[in-house]
Write a protein that holds these residues in place. Structure first.
Motif, short mmCIF file in Angstrom:
data_model
loop_
_atom_site.label_atom_id
_atom_site.label_comp_id
_atom_site.label_asym_id
_atom_site.label_seq_id
_atom_site.Cartn_x
_atom_site.Cartn_y
_atom_site.Cartn_z
N ILE A 126 3.92 3.76 -6.46
CA ILE A 126 2.65 3.20 -5.98
C ILE A 126 2.02 4.11 -4.92
CG2 ILE A 126 1.61 1.29 -4.68
CD1 ILE A 126 3.71 -0.55 -5.98
N ALA A 127 2.82 4.51 -3.93
CA ALA A 127 2.30 5.31 -2.83
C ALA A 127 1.82 6.68 -3.31
CB ALA A 127 3.37 5.48 -1.76
N THR A 128 2.60 7.32 -4.18
CA THR A 128 2.23 8.65 -4.68
C THR A 128 0.95 8.59 -5.49
OG1 THR A 128 4.56 9.32 -4.72
CG2 THR A 128 3.02 10.61 -6.05
N ALA A 129 0.86 7.62 -6.39
CA ALA A 129 -0.33 7.50 -7.23
C ALA A 129 -1.56 7.16 -6.39
CB ALA A 129 -0.10 6.43 -8.29
N ALA A 130 -1.41 6.25 -5.44
CA ALA A 130 -2.55 5.84 -4.62
C ALA A 130 -3.05 6.99 -3.75
CB ALA A 130 -2.17 4.64 -3.76
N CYS A 131 -2.13 7.74 -3.15
CA CYS A 131 -2.54 8.86 -2.31
C CYS A 131 -3.23 9.95 -3.13
CB CYS A 131 -1.33 9.43 -1.57
SG CYS A 131 -0.71 8.34 -0.26
N ALA A 132 -2.73 10.19 -4.34
CA ALA A 132 -3.37 11.18 -5.21
C ALA A 132 -4.78 10.72 -5.59
CB ALA A 132 -2.53 11.39 -6.46
N GLU A 133 -4.92 9.45 -5.90
CA GLU A 133 -6.23 8.91 -6.28
C GLU A 133 -7.23 9.01 -5.14
OE1 GLU A 133 -8.09 4.59 -7.64
OE2 GLU A 133 -5.96 5.04 -8.02
N ARG A 134 -6.72 8.86 -3.92
CA ARG A 134 -7.60 8.89 -2.74
C ARG A 134 -7.80 10.31 -2.20
NH1 ARG A 134 -5.37 3.61 0.64
NH2 ARG A 134 -5.70 2.11 -1.05
N GLY A 135 -7.15 11.28 -2.81
CA GLY A 135 -7.28 12.65 -2.32
C GLY A 135 -6.54 12.91 -1.03
N ARG A 136 -5.51 12.11 -0.77
CA ARG A 136 -4.71 12.27 0.44
C ARG A 136 -3.47 13.11 0.13
NH1 ARG A 136 -7.98 11.22 4.63
NH2 ARG A 136 -8.70 9.06 4.74
N PRO A 137 -3.25 14.23 0.85
CA PRO A 137 -2.09 15.08 0.59
C PRO A 137 -0.83 14.52 1.26
CG PRO A 137 -3.39 16.04 2.33
CD PRO A 137 -4.14 14.80 1.88
N VAL A 138 -0.43 13.32 0.84
CA VAL A 138 0.74 12.66 1.40
C VAL A 138 1.83 12.63 0.33
CG1 VAL A 138 1.65 10.56 2.46
CG2 VAL A 138 -0.73 11.24 2.88
N VAL A 139 3.03 13.07 0.68
CA VAL A 139 4.11 13.11 -0.31
C VAL A 139 5.31 12.33 0.21
CG1 VAL A 139 3.37 15.37 -1.14
CG2 VAL A 139 5.16 15.24 0.57
N ILE A 140 6.12 11.87 -0.73
CA ILE A 140 7.36 11.16 -0.41
C ILE A 140 8.40 12.18 0.06
CG2 ILE A 140 9.27 9.81 -1.37
CD1 ILE A 140 6.69 8.21 -1.09
N ALA A 141 9.13 11.82 1.12
CA ALA A 141 10.24 12.65 1.59
C ALA A 141 11.48 11.79 1.74
CB ALA A 141 9.90 13.29 2.94
N THR A 142 12.61 12.31 1.28
CA THR A 142 13.89 11.59 1.38
C THR A 142 14.97 12.56 1.84
OG1 THR A 142 14.92 12.03 -0.78
CG2 THR A 142 13.15 10.39 -0.74
N GLY A 143 16.18 12.02 1.98
CA GLY A 143 17.32 12.86 2.31
C GLY A 143 17.85 13.67 1.16
N GLY A 144 17.24 13.51 -0.03
CA GLY A 144 17.52 14.40 -1.15
C GLY A 144 18.76 14.10 -1.97
N GLY A 145 19.53 13.09 -1.59
CA GLY A 145 20.76 12.80 -2.31
C GLY A 145 20.61 11.71 -3.34
N PRO A 146 21.70 11.02 -3.68
CA PRO A 146 21.65 9.94 -4.68
C PRO A 146 21.19 8.63 -4.06
CG PRO A 146 23.91 10.30 -3.95
CD PRO A 146 23.07 11.34 -3.25
N GLY A 147 21.32 7.54 -4.82
CA GLY A 147 21.00 6.22 -4.31
C GLY A 147 19.53 6.02 -4.01
N ILE A 148 19.22 5.44 -2.87
CA ILE A 148 17.84 5.18 -2.47
C ILE A 148 17.05 6.47 -2.39
CG2 ILE A 148 16.39 4.39 -0.57
CD1 ILE A 148 17.58 2.10 -2.19
#
Length: 291
Positions: A126-148
């Protein structure tokens, strides 16, 4: 000479010079000090060089994210142990087939927790698609591992978005999940530098159930905001039932360990849609005003 013909540098780059080095048979030997300092692993890994290594861990992700156009992030924290719905279902089926009641109880517990994986995945979509639609350069960041962490990167990947993975070297090796944008998949030695990068670009933090690592990340964020060392930003805790059992805010207030109002530094949410509804009006995420 045209302006475009002017050399960009009067000196060779370090990389160019390194690539043209010729071996010296008398001094290119173990124990020799002849090797260039920046290409000498044994020198860079000395205990005395820790400040330099820490600076490198600060600078490498910073420079690369700038080059990749990553200006703002929504950070997702949470346990590496939470399984996807399909993985949890397979675990239950295997336990049922084995007839092991203890294994079945454990598998069903993990299946119940798998809803958080699916909510993290859905939120990232939801967040990625909405930010792209709005022209906002916002990306998801995580700890890069498994799980959540995997769920967050996976959700962004499934809707065609970039995502960042900030991996950490652990005694039991953490492998990056396969959904991180390769150019934005980093590996850290120092937890402190990794946590700094979680916060440097974040416009919001979304925290799912987790253990000591997740609590460490959450409490550091809350402390920095509470003490004014970091600007205030939304912090969402997924799963009121889990978090109110783990974090007794009422007891902290009653004993004066936190101040009235500190309990408002975060909000509980239950679904991806509810989480995005709380975030979408933030200035960095809201739709740009019509001219």
């Amino acid at each position: 000479m045209k302006p475009t013909d002017v050399p960009t540098s009067n000196f060779p780059t370090a990389w160019e010079e390194y690539c043209t080095l010729q071996p010296h048979p008398e001094y290119d030997q173990p124990g020799s000090a002849y090797q260039l300092a920046f290409s000498d692993d044994s020198f860079l890994l000395r205990q005395d060089m820790r400040p330099v290594r820490m600076q490198l861990e600060l600078m490498k992700p910073e420079l690369i994210q700038n080059e990749q156009g990553v200006k703002s992030t929504i950070v997702i924290f949470g346990s590496a142990r939470i399984l996807s719905a399909e993985a949890a279902r397979s675990l239950v089926e295997a336990a049922e087939a084995s007839g092991d009641e203890a294994a079945l109880r454990a598998a069903r517990g993990r299946q119940a927790m798998s809803r958080y994986y699916e909510q993290a995945r859905r939120f990232a979509q939801i967040a990625t698609a909405a930010c792209a639609e709005r022209g906002r350069p916002v990306v998801i960041a995580t700890g890069g591992g498994p799980g959540i962490m995997e769920a967050g990167n996976r959700g962004a990947y499934e809707v065609g978005g970039k995502s960042v993975g900030l991996n950490i070297v652990l005694p039991h090796e953490q492998c990056p999940n396969p959904y991180i944008t390769p150019e934005l998949c980093f590996r850290f030695h120092y937890f402190a530098l990794r946590k700094m990068h979680f916060l440097m670009r974040s416009v919001a933090l979304v925290c799912f159930p987790g253990g000591f690592g997740t609590l460490d990340e959450l409490f550091e964020t809350l402390t920095l905001i509470q003490t004014g060392k970091s600007r205030r930003r939304p912090i969402l805790l997924f799963g009121r039932e889990f978090w109110t059992r783990v974090l007794n805010v009422d007891a902290l207030l009653e004993t004066g360990m936190i101040s009235p109002g500190d309990e408002q530094l975060f909000h509980y949410v239950e679904t991806a849609e509810e989480a995005w509804a709380l975030l979408e009006a933030q200035p960095e995420l809201a739709a740009p005003a019509t001219p």
